[in-house]
Design an enzyme around this catalytic site. Structure first.
Site, PDB file in Angstrom:
ATOM      1  N   ASP A  28       0.850  -1.188   0.000  1.00  0.00           N
ATOM      2  CA  ASP A  28       0.000   0.000   0.000  1.00  0.00           C
ATOM      3  C   ASP A  28       0.890   1.244   0.000  1.00  0.00           C
ATOM      4  O   ASP A  28       1.878   1.334   0.728  1.00  0.00           O
ATOM      5  CB  ASP A  28      -0.918  -0.005   1.229  1.00  0.00           C
ATOM      6  CG  ASP A  28      -2.075   0.974   1.088  1.00  0.00           C
ATOM      7  OD1 ASP A  28      -3.226   0.529   1.022  1.00  0.00           O
ATOM      8  OD2 ASP A  28      -1.808   2.207   1.055  1.00  0.00           O
ATOM      9  N   ASN A  84     -12.740  -3.327   2.893  1.00  0.00           N
ATOM     10  CA  ASN A  84     -13.691  -2.221   2.966  1.00  0.00           C
ATOM     11  C   ASN A  84     -14.633  -2.331   1.770  1.00  0.00           C
ATOM     12  O   ASN A  84     -14.189  -2.569   0.641  1.00  0.00           O
ATOM     13  CB  ASN A  84     -12.951  -0.879   2.936  1.00  0.00           C
ATOM     14  CG  ASN A  84     -12.059  -0.691   4.157  1.00  0.00           C
ATOM     15  OD1 ASN A  84     -12.407  -1.121   5.256  1.00  0.00           O
ATOM     16  ND2 ASN A  84     -10.916  -0.057   3.967  1.00  0.00           N
ATOM     17  N   GLY A  90     -15.815   2.542   3.920  1.00  0.00           N
ATOM     18  CA  GLY A  90     -14.513   3.197   3.767  1.00  0.00           C
ATOM     19  C   GLY A  90     -13.774   2.827   2.496  1.00  0.00           C
ATOM     20  O   GLY A  90     -12.578   3.094   2.369  1.00  0.00           O
ATOM     21  N   GLN A  91     -14.489   2.235   1.520  1.00  0.00           N
ATOM     22  CA  GLN A  91     -13.827   1.857   0.273  1.00  0.00           C
ATOM     23  C   GLN A  91     -13.590   3.093  -0.586  1.00  0.00           C
ATOM     24  O   GLN A  91     -14.524   3.884  -0.816  1.00  0.00           O
ATOM     25  CB  GLN A  91     -14.685   0.845  -0.498  1.00  0.00           C
ATOM     26  CG  GLN A  91     -14.005   0.342  -1.771  1.00  0.00           C
ATOM     27  CD  GLN A  91     -14.804  -0.755  -2.472  1.00  0.00           C
ATOM     28  OE1 GLN A  91     -15.928  -1.063  -2.093  1.00  0.00           O
ATOM     29  NE2 GLN A  91     -14.209  -1.311  -3.518  1.00  0.00           N
ATOM     30  N   HIS A  97     -10.276  -5.352  -3.013  1.00  0.00           N
ATOM     31  CA  HIS A  97      -8.928  -5.544  -2.475  1.00  0.00           C
ATOM     32  C   HIS A  97      -8.988  -5.965  -1.023  1.00  0.00           C
ATOM     33  O   HIS A  97      -9.832  -5.503  -0.263  1.00  0.00           O
ATOM     34  CB  HIS A  97      -8.069  -4.289  -2.636  1.00  0.00           C
ATOM     35  CG  HIS A  97      -8.725  -3.025  -2.185  1.00  0.00           C
ATOM     36  ND1 HIS A  97      -9.709  -2.383  -2.910  1.00  0.00           N
ATOM     37  CD2 HIS A  97      -8.559  -2.277  -1.067  1.00  0.00           C
ATOM     38  CE1 HIS A  97     -10.106  -1.302  -2.270  1.00  0.00           C
ATOM     39  NE2 HIS A  97      -9.435  -1.211  -1.138  1.00  0.00           N
ATOM     40  N   LEU A  98      -8.064  -6.856  -0.653  1.00  0.00           N
ATOM     41  CA  LEU A  98      -7.898  -7.277   0.725  1.00  0.00           C
ATOM     42  C   LEU A  98      -6.690  -6.543   1.285  1.00  0.00           C
ATOM     43  O   LEU A  98      -5.606  -6.572   0.690  1.00  0.00           O
ATOM     44  CB  LEU A  98      -7.644  -8.788   0.819  1.00  0.00           C
ATOM     45  CG  LEU A  98      -8.829  -9.735   0.600  1.00  0.00           C
ATOM     46  CD1 LEU A  98      -9.272  -9.718  -0.856  1.00  0.00           C
ATOM     47  CD2 LEU A  98      -8.464 -11.149   1.032  1.00  0.00           C
ATOM     48  N   HIS A  99      -6.866  -5.863   2.408  1.00  0.00           N
ATOM     49  CA  HIS A  99      -5.735  -5.257   3.106  1.00  0.00           C
ATOM     50  C   HIS A  99      -5.137  -6.318   4.036  1.00  0.00           C
ATOM     51  O   HIS A  99      -5.850  -6.877   4.879  1.00  0.00           O
ATOM     52  CB  HIS A  99      -6.194  -4.087   3.987  1.00  0.00           C
ATOM     53  CG  HIS A  99      -6.763  -2.910   3.264  1.00  0.00           C
ATOM     54  ND1 HIS A  99      -6.046  -1.749   3.044  1.00  0.00           N
ATOM     55  CD2 HIS A  99      -7.997  -2.686   2.740  1.00  0.00           C
ATOM     56  CE1 HIS A  99      -6.814  -0.863   2.422  1.00  0.00           C
ATOM     57  NE2 HIS A  99      -8.005  -1.404   2.226  1.00  0.00           N
TER      58      HIS A  99
HETATM   59  P1  AMP Z   1      -9.773   1.350   0.494  1.00  0.00           P
HETATM   60  O1  AMP Z   1      -9.886   2.635   1.256  1.00  0.00           O
HETATM   61  O2  AMP Z   1     -10.131   0.130   1.290  1.00  0.00           O
HETATM   62  O3  AMP Z   1     -10.474   1.414  -0.837  1.00  0.00           O
HETATM   63  O4  AMP Z   1      -8.217   1.165   0.212  1.00  0.00           O
HETATM   64  C1  AMP Z   1      -7.578   1.707  -0.892  1.00  0.00           C
HETATM   65  C2  AMP Z   1      -6.113   1.640  -0.574  1.00  0.00           C
HETATM   66  O5  AMP Z   1      -5.397   1.783  -1.782  1.00  0.00           O
HETATM   67  C3  AMP Z   1      -5.616   2.738   0.359  1.00  0.00           C
HETATM   68  O6  AMP Z   1      -5.042   2.165   1.512  1.00  0.00           O
HETATM   69  C4  AMP Z   1      -4.593   3.500  -0.480  1.00  0.00           C
HETATM   70  O7  AMP Z   1      -3.497   3.940   0.279  1.00  0.00           O
HETATM   71  C5  AMP Z   1      -4.207   2.450  -1.504  1.00  0.00           C
HETATM   72  N1  AMP Z   1      -3.700   2.961  -2.773  1.00  0.00           N
HETATM   73  C6  AMP Z   1      -4.280   3.891  -3.579  1.00  0.00           C
HETATM   74  N2  AMP Z   1      -3.547   4.091  -4.688  1.00  0.00           N
HETATM   75  C7  AMP Z   1      -2.478   3.233  -4.588  1.00  0.00           C
HETATM   76  C8  AMP Z   1      -1.365   2.963  -5.415  1.00  0.00           C
HETATM   77  N3  AMP Z   1      -1.175   3.601  -6.585  1.00  0.00           N
HETATM   78  N4  AMP Z   1      -0.465   2.030  -4.998  1.00  0.00           N
HETATM   79  C9  AMP Z   1      -0.639   1.387  -3.832  1.00  0.00           C
HETATM   80  N5  AMP Z   1      -1.680   1.600  -3.006  1.00  0.00           N
HETATM   81  C10 AMP Z   1      -2.587   2.524  -3.371  1.00  0.00           C
END
Ligand code: AMP
Length: 111
Positions: A28, A84, A90-91, A97-99
């Site tokens: 991330d 999310n 919070g998406q 995507h899985l964090h």
């Molecule tokens: P969400 O808020 O669950 O949709 O998570 C989206 C995640 O994507 C966030 O933690 C961002 O920091 C991450 N993110 C956005 N753009 C990029 C990128 N270009 N490379 C890596 N992570 C990213």
């Protein structure tokens, strides 16, 4: 097209830690913990809420890859996996995507 699709297509660089024919995992860009990796399907699924029942095998694969990565990245003391979904979830990127988060103690409940 989302930023994650551009990462899949290698149009945007990312710190990729794993890739196979079905998924991609990369760090991330705004990490919330010492280890913060995103695991995404190559198939364009907008969110968990819009995944189809026939995506079950793929969803299971994402979890298996995440578990393997947790081991490979040294998260033997524990980790958290977060998905999310939707605005109130919070998406912010409309590609499932899985964090995978770890490397420090994590509070509960999340904000
Ligand atoms: P969400 O808020 O669950 O949709 O998570 C989206 C995640 O994507 C966030 O933690 C961002 O920091 C991450 N993110 C956005 N753009 C990029 C990128 N270009 N490379 C890596 N992570 C990213």
């Amino acid at each position: 097209m989302t930023i994650f699709k551009k990462i899949i297509d290698k149009e945007v660089p990312a710190d990729i830690v794993f890739e196979d024919d079905k998924c991609l995992a990369f760090r991330d860009v705004n990490p919330q913990a010492p280890t913060h990796v995103l695991v995404i399907p190559k198939k364009e699924i907008a969110s968990l809420a819009t995944a189809a029942d026939e995506d079950s095998h793929l969803l299971g694969h994402l979890l298996s890859v995440t578990r393997r990565l947790a081991g490979e990245l040294g998260l033997e003391n524990g980790f958290r996996v977060v998905i999310n979904s939707g605005a109130e979830g919070g998406q912010t990127v409309d590609h499932l995507h899985l964090h995978l988060i770890g490397g420090r103690g994590l509070n509960w409940p999340p904000g």
